[in-house]
Design a protein around this motif. Structure first.
Motif, PDB file in Angstrom:
ATOM      1  N   ALA A  93      56.793  64.444  29.643  1.00 26.16           N
ATOM      2  CA  ALA A  93      56.730  65.060  30.967  1.00 26.16           C
ATOM      3  C   ALA A  93      55.329  64.645  31.610  1.00 26.16           C
ATOM      4  CB  ALA A  93      56.827  66.567  30.955  1.00 26.16           C
ATOM      5  N   GLY A  94      54.783  63.566  30.988  1.00 32.42           N
ATOM      6  CA  GLY A  94      53.456  63.275  31.531  1.00 32.42           C
ATOM      7  C   GLY A  94      52.281  64.059  31.523  1.00 32.42           C
ATOM      8  N   LEU A  95      51.224  63.599  32.140  1.00 29.49           N
ATOM      9  CA  LEU A  95      50.069  64.383  31.524  1.00 29.49           C
ATOM     10  C   LEU A  95      49.775  65.907  32.859  1.00 29.49           C
ATOM     11  CD1 LEU A  95      47.131  64.091  30.386  1.00 29.49           C
ATOM     12  CD2 LEU A  95      46.278  62.975  32.583  1.00 29.49           C
ATOM     13  N   LEU A 101      40.437  68.010  34.123  1.00 28.44           N
ATOM     14  CA  LEU A 101      40.361  66.879  33.530  1.00 28.44           C
ATOM     15  C   LEU A 101      39.969  65.518  34.419  1.00 28.44           C
ATOM     16  CD1 LEU A 101      43.975  66.986  31.875  1.00 28.44           C
ATOM     17  CD2 LEU A 101      41.842  66.938  30.707  1.00 28.44           C
ATOM     18  N   ASN A 102      40.044  65.658  35.582  1.00 28.83           N
ATOM     19  CA  ASN A 102      39.245  64.674  36.542  1.00 28.83           C
ATOM     20  C   ASN A 102      40.137  63.284  36.346  1.00 28.83           C
ATOM     21  OD1 ASN A 102      37.924  63.728  38.673  1.00 28.83           O
ATOM     22  ND2 ASN A 102      36.327  63.083  37.340  1.00 28.83           N
ATOM     23  N   LEU A 103      41.487  63.562  36.151  1.00 28.50           N
ATOM     24  CA  LEU A 103      42.078  62.080  35.866  1.00 28.50           C
ATOM     25  C   LEU A 103      43.115  61.948  37.080  1.00 28.50           C
ATOM     26  CD1 LEU A 103      42.744  62.525  32.064  1.00 28.50           C
ATOM     27  CD2 LEU A 103      41.248  60.931  33.275  1.00 28.50           C
ATOM     28  N   PRO A 104      42.658  61.702  38.258  1.00 31.91           N
ATOM     29  CA  PRO A 104      43.421  61.844  39.629  1.00 31.91           C
ATOM     30  C   PRO A 104      44.330  60.404  39.601  1.00 31.91           C
ATOM     31  CG  PRO A 104      41.435  60.678  40.071  1.00 31.91           C
ATOM     32  CD  PRO A 104      41.386  61.346  38.474  1.00 31.91           C
ATOM     33  N   MET A 131      53.706  67.021  21.038  1.00 28.44           N
ATOM     34  CA  MET A 131      53.110  67.911  22.100  1.00 28.44           C
ATOM     35  C   MET A 131      51.770  67.823  22.564  1.00 28.44           C
ATOM     36  SD  MET A 131      55.081  71.311  20.448  1.00 28.44           S
ATOM     37  CE  MET A 131      54.145  72.478  21.784  1.00 28.44           C
ATOM     38  N   HIS A 132      51.403  66.511  22.477  1.00 30.48           N
ATOM     39  CA  HIS A 132      50.282  66.046  23.085  1.00 30.48           C
ATOM     40  C   HIS A 132      50.163  66.342  24.813  1.00 30.48           C
ATOM     41  CE1 HIS A 132      48.505  63.143  19.764  1.00 30.48           C
ATOM     42  NE2 HIS A 132      48.039  64.303  19.660  1.00 30.48           N
ATOM     43  N   MET A 133      49.056  66.642  25.213  1.00 29.11           N
ATOM     44  CA  MET A 133      48.884  67.062  26.683  1.00 29.11           C
ATOM     45  C   MET A 133      49.713  66.068  27.487  1.00 29.11           C
ATOM     46  SD  MET A 133      45.292  67.763  28.292  1.00 29.11           S
ATOM     47  CE  MET A 133      44.657  66.169  27.496  1.00 29.11           C
ATOM     48  N   ASP A 134      49.420  64.579  27.359  1.00 26.47           N
ATOM     49  CA  ASP A 134      50.041  63.610  27.967  1.00 26.47           C
ATOM     50  C   ASP A 134      51.494  63.585  27.986  1.00 26.47           C
ATOM     51  OD1 ASP A 134      49.136  62.549  25.451  1.00 26.47           O
ATOM     52  OD2 ASP A 134      49.617  60.626  26.291  1.00 26.47           O
ATOM     53  N   HIS A 135      52.000  64.439  27.058  1.00 26.71           N
ATOM     54  CA  HIS A 135      53.484  64.132  27.082  1.00 26.71           C
ATOM     55  C   HIS A 135      54.151  65.466  27.554  1.00 26.71           C
ATOM     56  CE1 HIS A 135      53.616  60.451  24.878  1.00 26.71           C
ATOM     57  NE2 HIS A 135      52.146  60.770  24.622  1.00 26.71           N
ATOM     58  N   ILE A 136      53.423  66.627  27.756  1.00 28.28           N
ATOM     59  CA  ILE A 136      54.055  68.051  28.131  1.00 28.28           C
ATOM     60  C   ILE A 136      53.566  68.472  29.308  1.00 28.28           C
ATOM     61  CG2 ILE A 136      54.414  68.895  25.887  1.00 28.28           C
ATOM     62  CD1 ILE A 136      51.890  70.280  25.689  1.00 28.28           C
ATOM     63  N   HIS A 171      41.386  63.665  11.276  1.00 30.65           N
ATOM     64  CA  HIS A 171      41.304  62.074  10.983  1.00 30.65           C
ATOM     65  C   HIS A 171      41.612  61.538  12.510  1.00 30.65           C
ATOM     66  CE1 HIS A 171      41.958  62.825   6.847  1.00 30.65           C
ATOM     67  NE2 HIS A 171      43.014  63.611   7.138  1.00 30.65           N
ATOM     68  N   VAL A 172      41.355  62.097  13.579  1.00 29.56           N
ATOM     69  CA  VAL A 172      41.576  61.620  14.968  1.00 29.56           C
ATOM     70  C   VAL A 172      40.165  61.117  15.336  1.00 29.56           C
ATOM     71  CG1 VAL A 172      43.558  63.286  15.632  1.00 29.56           C
ATOM     72  CG2 VAL A 172      41.183  63.662  16.171  1.00 29.56           C
ATOM     73  N   SER A 173      40.178  60.329  16.506  1.00 27.32           N
ATOM     74  CA  SER A 173      38.941  59.743  16.908  1.00 27.32           C
ATOM     75  C   SER A 173      38.882  59.918  18.486  1.00 27.32           C
ATOM     76  CB  SER A 173      38.598  58.416  16.498  1.00 27.32           C
ATOM     77  OG  SER A 173      37.366  57.852  17.321  1.00 27.32           O
ATOM     78  N   MET A 174      38.807  60.745  19.036  1.00 24.77           N
ATOM     79  CA  MET A 174      39.020  61.218  20.530  1.00 24.77           C
ATOM     80  C   MET A 174      37.586  61.472  21.272  1.00 24.77           C
ATOM     81  SD  MET A 174      41.972  64.043  20.453  1.00 24.77           S
ATOM     82  CE  MET A 174      43.570  63.680  19.452  1.00 24.77           C
ATOM     83  N   PRO A 175      37.704  61.044  22.459  1.00 22.09           N
ATOM     84  CA  PRO A 175      36.300  61.415  23.374  1.00 22.09           C
ATOM     85  C   PRO A 175      36.175  62.858  23.247  1.00 22.09           C
ATOM     86  CG  PRO A 175      38.108  60.018  24.648  1.00 22.09           C
ATOM     87  CD  PRO A 175      38.803  60.485  23.455  1.00 22.09           C
ATOM     88  N   PRO A 176      34.787  63.226  23.411  1.00 25.02           N
ATOM     89  CA  PRO A 176      34.492  64.764  23.565  1.00 25.02           C
ATOM     90  C   PRO A 176      35.475  65.674  24.481  1.00 25.02           C
ATOM     91  CG  PRO A 176      32.789  63.498  23.599  1.00 25.02           C
ATOM     92  CD  PRO A 176      33.846  62.614  23.863  1.00 25.02           C
ATOM     93  N   GLY A 177      35.982  66.615  24.190  1.00 23.55           N
ATOM     94  CA  GLY A 177      36.515  67.521  24.873  1.00 23.55           C
ATOM     95  C   GLY A 177      38.272  67.547  24.934  1.00 23.55           C
TER      96      GLY A 177
END
Ligand SMILES: [Zn+2]
Length: 309
Positions: A93-95, A101-104, A131-136, A171-177
């Motif tokens: 379902a996208g982000l 999030l400031n991802l316009p 269920m990552h945010m960019d899929h739900i 084990h992830v490597s994600m930007p802060p937040g």
């Protein structure tokens, strides 16, 4: 003879805005099943996330070879609508549109479903690859739930729902937040849509010719969708395959919760796709992301389809 059309940039019927430079939907027929790829937009992320276990010099070389910037690049966000029999199935379902999030340039799905003539009320089933945010996130946009059917079924692996009750981010490597945002989106989703969830263990046939298979790896309950009809086959691989994964399937993507297992899953799926010749669509491959996989020595090669008109 070619004539320039003066109305080429004027607003069109169907909601396409003049500032949209490219089309945002692409249809593929798989036997009797219609598969529509819809772009939710793009998500800029640091390039380290492409392979946080990779030698930085090799990663830089790959980016140069791909004519991509060194610091950050846009990940595509592809969502799929499948129509089989009398079912309309939304896969991921996208982000969504969380202003924090400031991802316009992402979160376009709802508008683009409308532009494609797909009424939210016509969706009978939703499949979540994970269920990552960019899929739900698209289903968490204000007002969306009210437009969905009261008997909507949302299919997700039981292991995925269980994972998000106490997710492991070691084990992830994600930007802060990002970890906090992912945790809270998954929690909110499970609360808001708990009554709609239909859990499956390892595999489930959502509609004739549309099967879910849990792969794990990216997240413990990550699944892929295999579509087959009349001899045609297509796989929606969710986040099992990224643009860099053909040449460097062993690179660990920053969003993978079990990167070793994710790499193993990726190689198995790419081998399968190369052997069967099935079409591949994946969330973060460049839109419309429809192509085939070839074996090239000791790695793989992505072969985009020629567009059908
Ligand atoms: Zn993703």
């Amino acid at each position: 003879m070619y004539q320039e059309q003066s109305s080429g940039n004027a607003p069109r019927q169907g909601g396409r805005r003049p500032e949209e430079l490219v089309p945002s939907r692409y249809a593929v027929q798989v036997g009797d099943i219609e598969v529509l790829v819809i772009s939710d937009g793009v998500l800029p992320l640091p390039t380290k996330m492409l392979g946080h276990n990779a030698d930085p010099a090799v990663r830089a070389e790959w980016l140069t070879d791909m004519f991509l910037p060194q610091d950050a690049f846009d990940w595509a966000l592809n969502v799929v609508v499948v129509r089989s029999g009398d079912q309309t199935i939304l896969i991921d379902a996208g982000l969504g549109l969380d202003p924090d999030l400031n991802l316009p340039r992402a979160g376009q799905l709802i508008k683009r479903l409308a532009a494609a003539g797909i009424d939210l009320g016509s969706v009978t089933d939703v499949v979540l690859t994970h269920m990552h945010m960019d899929h739900i996130g698209g289903l968490l946009v204000d007002g969306v739930k009210d437009q969905l059917r009261s008997d909507l079924r949302i299919h997700v692996a039981a292991a995925e729902v269980e994972f998000w009750q106490a997710p492991d981010f070691s084990h992830v490597s994600m930007p802060p937040g990002f970890p906090d945002a992912l945790r809270s989106a998954a929690k909110r989703f499970a609360t808001e849509y708990g009554n709609h969830l239909r859990l499956f263990e390892d595999e489930y046939e959502v509609a004739p010719g549309v099967k879910l298979h849990r792969t794990g790896g990216h997240t413990p309950g990550h699944c892929v969708v295999r579509v087959a009809s009349g001899g045609d086959r297509l796989m929606f691989a969710g986040d099992a395959v990224f643009a860099v994964g053909f040449e460097h399937p062993d690179w660990h993507n920053g969003f993978e919760h079990d990167p070793e297992e994710a790499a193993r899953v990726r190689v198995l799926l790419l081998k399968e796709l190369a052997e069967t010749g099935a079409s591949l669509v994946a969330t973060h491959l460049p839109f419309p992301s429809v192509g085939h996989v070839a074996v090239d020595g000791d790695h793989f090669r992505w072969v985009p389809v020629f567009w059908d008109y």
